[in-house]
Design a protein around this motif. Structure first.
Motif, PDB file in Angstrom:
ATOM      1  N   CYS A  17      51.697  28.877  14.621  1.00 21.44           N
ATOM      2  CA  CYS A  17      52.868  28.135  15.242  1.00 21.44           C
ATOM      3  C   CYS A  17      52.578  26.969  15.866  1.00 21.44           C
ATOM      4  CB  CYS A  17      53.345  29.320  16.330  1.00 21.44           C
ATOM      5  SG  CYS A  17      53.714  31.074  15.892  1.00 21.44           S
ATOM      6  N   LEU A  18      53.247  25.852  15.395  1.00 24.59           N
ATOM      7  CA  LEU A  18      53.073  24.276  16.192  1.00 24.59           C
ATOM      8  C   LEU A  18      54.121  24.098  16.819  1.00 24.59           C
ATOM      9  CD1 LEU A  18      52.132  22.569  12.676  1.00 24.59           C
ATOM     10  CD2 LEU A  18      50.801  23.651  14.606  1.00 24.59           C
ATOM     11  N   LYS A  19      53.899  23.275  18.059  1.00 19.40           N
ATOM     12  CA  LYS A  19      54.686  23.001  19.013  1.00 19.40           C
ATOM     13  C   LYS A  19      55.892  22.015  18.336  1.00 19.40           C
ATOM     14  CE  LYS A  19      51.621  22.848  22.824  1.00 19.40           C
ATOM     15  NZ  LYS A  19      50.937  21.953  23.834  1.00 19.40           N
ATOM     16  N   GLN A  20      55.729  21.183  17.353  1.00 20.73           N
ATOM     17  CA  GLN A  20      56.660  20.448  16.485  1.00 20.73           C
ATOM     18  C   GLN A  20      57.525  21.094  15.712  1.00 20.73           C
ATOM     19  OE1 GLN A  20      53.368  20.291  16.438  1.00 20.73           O
ATOM     20  NE2 GLN A  20      52.886  18.899  14.644  1.00 20.73           N
ATOM     21  N   VAL A  21      57.208  22.548  15.159  1.00 20.08           N
ATOM     22  CA  VAL A  21      57.904  23.184  14.042  1.00 20.08           C
ATOM     23  C   VAL A  21      58.299  24.508  14.707  1.00 20.08           C
ATOM     24  CG1 VAL A  21      57.690  24.347  11.860  1.00 20.08           C
ATOM     25  CG2 VAL A  21      56.221  22.260  12.359  1.00 20.08           C
ATOM     26  N   GLU A  22      59.798  24.779  14.364  1.00 16.44           N
ATOM     27  CA  GLU A  22      60.492  25.855  15.134  1.00 16.44           C
ATOM     28  C   GLU A  22      59.659  27.180  14.626  1.00 16.44           C
ATOM     29  OE1 GLU A  22      64.921  27.385  15.410  1.00 16.44           O
ATOM     30  OE2 GLU A  22      64.610  25.257  15.418  1.00 16.44           O
ATOM     31  N   ASP A  23      59.871  27.506  13.316  1.00 19.08           N
ATOM     32  CA  ASP A  23      59.347  28.707  12.765  1.00 19.08           C
ATOM     33  C   ASP A  23      57.901  28.731  12.511  1.00 19.08           C
ATOM     34  OD1 ASP A  23      62.029  29.688  12.462  1.00 19.08           O
ATOM     35  OD2 ASP A  23      62.389  28.664  10.712  1.00 19.08           O
ATOM     36  N   PRO A  24      57.474  30.166  12.518  1.00 20.93           N
ATOM     37  CA  PRO A  24      55.870  30.098  12.395  1.00 20.93           C
ATOM     38  C   PRO A  24      55.663  29.592  10.754  1.00 20.93           C
ATOM     39  CG  PRO A  24      56.754  32.199  12.791  1.00 20.93           C
ATOM     40  CD  PRO A  24      58.073  31.385  12.986  1.00 20.93           C
ATOM     41  N   LEU A  25      54.438  29.181  10.547  1.00 20.52           N
ATOM     42  CA  LEU A  25      54.075  28.840   9.051  1.00 20.52           C
ATOM     43  C   LEU A  25      52.982  29.809   8.879  1.00 20.52           C
ATOM     44  CD1 LEU A  25      53.527  24.997   9.934  1.00 20.52           C
ATOM     45  CD2 LEU A  25      55.430  26.112   8.740  1.00 20.52           C
ATOM     46  N   PHE A  26      53.193  30.085   7.157  1.00 21.36           N
ATOM     47  CA  PHE A  26      52.207  31.113   6.807  1.00 21.36           C
ATOM     48  C   PHE A  26      51.311  30.369   5.858  1.00 21.36           C
ATOM     49  CE2 PHE A  26      55.602  33.424   8.299  1.00 21.36           C
ATOM     50  CZ  PHE A  26      55.355  34.565   8.895  1.00 21.36           C
ATOM     51  N   GLY A  27      49.871  30.229   6.068  1.00 23.53           N
ATOM     52  CA  GLY A  27      49.432  29.331   5.048  1.00 23.53           C
ATOM     53  C   GLY A  27      47.615  29.268   5.712  1.00 23.53           C
ATOM     54  N   SER A  28      47.108  28.194   5.741  1.00 27.70           N
ATOM     55  CA  SER A  28      45.843  28.026   6.046  1.00 27.70           C
ATOM     56  C   SER A  28      45.895  26.674   7.098  1.00 27.70           C
ATOM     57  CB  SER A  28      45.016  27.504   4.851  1.00 27.70           C
ATOM     58  OG  SER A  28      45.405  26.222   4.239  1.00 27.70           O
ATOM     59  N   LEU A  29      44.650  26.559   7.763  1.00 21.59           N
ATOM     60  CA  LEU A  29      44.465  25.591   8.550  1.00 21.59           C
ATOM     61  C   LEU A  29      42.968  25.199   8.384  1.00 21.59           C
ATOM     62  CD1 LEU A  29      42.877  26.185  11.665  1.00 21.59           C
ATOM     63  CD2 LEU A  29      44.999  27.358  11.831  1.00 21.59           C
ATOM     64  N   SER A  30      42.638  24.162   8.571  1.00 22.09           N
ATOM     65  CA  SER A  30      41.213  23.488   8.535  1.00 22.09           C
ATOM     66  C   SER A  30      41.070  22.435   9.496  1.00 22.09           C
ATOM     67  CB  SER A  30      41.058  22.922   7.133  1.00 22.09           C
ATOM     68  OG  SER A  30      41.675  21.918   6.556  1.00 22.09           O
ATOM     69  N   TYR A  31      39.760  22.230  10.084  1.00 16.91           N
ATOM     70  CA  TYR A  31      39.049  21.380  11.078  1.00 16.91           C
ATOM     71  C   TYR A  31      37.857  21.172  10.870  1.00 16.91           C
ATOM     72  CZ  TYR A  31      38.149  25.271  13.930  1.00 16.91           C
ATOM     73  OH  TYR A  31      37.335  26.792  13.998  1.00 16.91           O
ATOM     74  N   LYS A  32      37.392  19.935  11.270  1.00 19.43           N
ATOM     75  CA  LYS A  32      35.859  19.759  11.337  1.00 19.43           C
ATOM     76  C   LYS A  32      35.300  20.114  12.738  1.00 19.43           C
ATOM     77  CE  LYS A  32      35.889  15.981   8.042  1.00 19.43           C
ATOM     78  NZ  LYS A  32      35.864  16.703   7.022  1.00 19.43           N
ATOM     79  N   LYS A  33      34.108  20.809  12.523  1.00 19.85           N
ATOM     80  CA  LYS A  33      33.555  21.148  13.954  1.00 19.85           C
ATOM     81  C   LYS A  33      32.621  20.179  14.610  1.00 19.85           C
ATOM     82  CE  LYS A  33      30.513  24.335  12.776  1.00 19.85           C
ATOM     83  NZ  LYS A  33      29.763  25.744  12.713  1.00 19.85           N
ATOM     84  N   PRO A  34      32.186  19.916  15.557  1.00 18.78           N
ATOM     85  CA  PRO A  34      32.850  20.583  16.790  1.00 18.78           C
ATOM     86  C   PRO A  34      34.150  20.027  17.040  1.00 18.78           C
ATOM     87  CG  PRO A  34      31.279  18.970  17.492  1.00 18.78           C
ATOM     88  CD  PRO A  34      31.145  18.935  16.020  1.00 18.78           C
ATOM     89  N   ALA A  35      34.924  20.999  17.533  1.00 17.38           N
ATOM     90  CA  ALA A  35      36.200  20.747  17.788  1.00 17.38           C
ATOM     91  C   ALA A  35      36.723  20.682  19.324  1.00 17.38           C
ATOM     92  CB  ALA A  35      37.399  21.746  17.240  1.00 17.38           C
TER      93      ALA A  35
END
Length: 104
Positions: free
Chosen positions: A12-30
Motif C-alpha cells: 500500500c503506497l501513499k500515492q496509490v489508492e488501491d493495494p498493489l500485489f507484486g514484489s518490492l526491492s531495495y538496496k540495503k542498508p535502507a
C-alpha cells in the motif's frame, strides 16, 4: 550493497489508492529515503521507502514481515495472517526466505 527482493507482497503506497500485489526491492542498508522498486502487474513504481503505508509479505513458512511507519516488523502467528491474507489476496503469500537464512 546487497539488494533485497520480496516477492509475492501486498503493498500500500501513499500515492496509490488501491493495494498493489507484486514484489518490492531495495538496496540495503535502507532508511526512509531509500528508493524502492515496486513491480505489480505491468506497472513499475520507484518511490522512497517512506511512501509505503503498509507492505505485507511472508518471510518464511511461519513468519510474516511488515513495513509500517518506516519500520520493519514481523509476526510468527502465521495461522492468523494466512487466513486474513487469503481473504484479501485470494491466495497464501509465498515465503521469500528459508528459515535458516533468517537466523544468520
Amino acid at each position: 550493497m546487497n539488494e533485497i527482493k520480496l516477492n509475492d507482497a501486498i503493498i500500500c503506497l501513499k500515492q496509490v489508492e488501491d493495494p498493489l500485489f507484486g514484489s518490492l526491492s531495495y538496496k540495503k542498508p535502507a532508511n526512509k529515503n531509500t528508493t524502492i522498486t515496486v513491480k505489480a502487474d505491468s506497472r513499475i513504481i520507484k518511490t522512497p521507502l517512506k511512501q509505503i503505508e503498509l507492505a505485507v509479505f511472508k518471510l518464511d513458512a511461519k513468519t510474516y514481515g511488515f513495513f509500517w511507519k518506516n519500520t520493519f516488523l514481523y509476526d510468527k502467528n502465521y495461522k492468523y495472517w494466512d487466513k486474513r491474507i487469503y481473504k484479501l489476496a485470494s491466495h497464501e503469500l509465498k515465503a521469500n526466505f528459508l528459515r535458516k537464512a533468517i537466523a544468520k
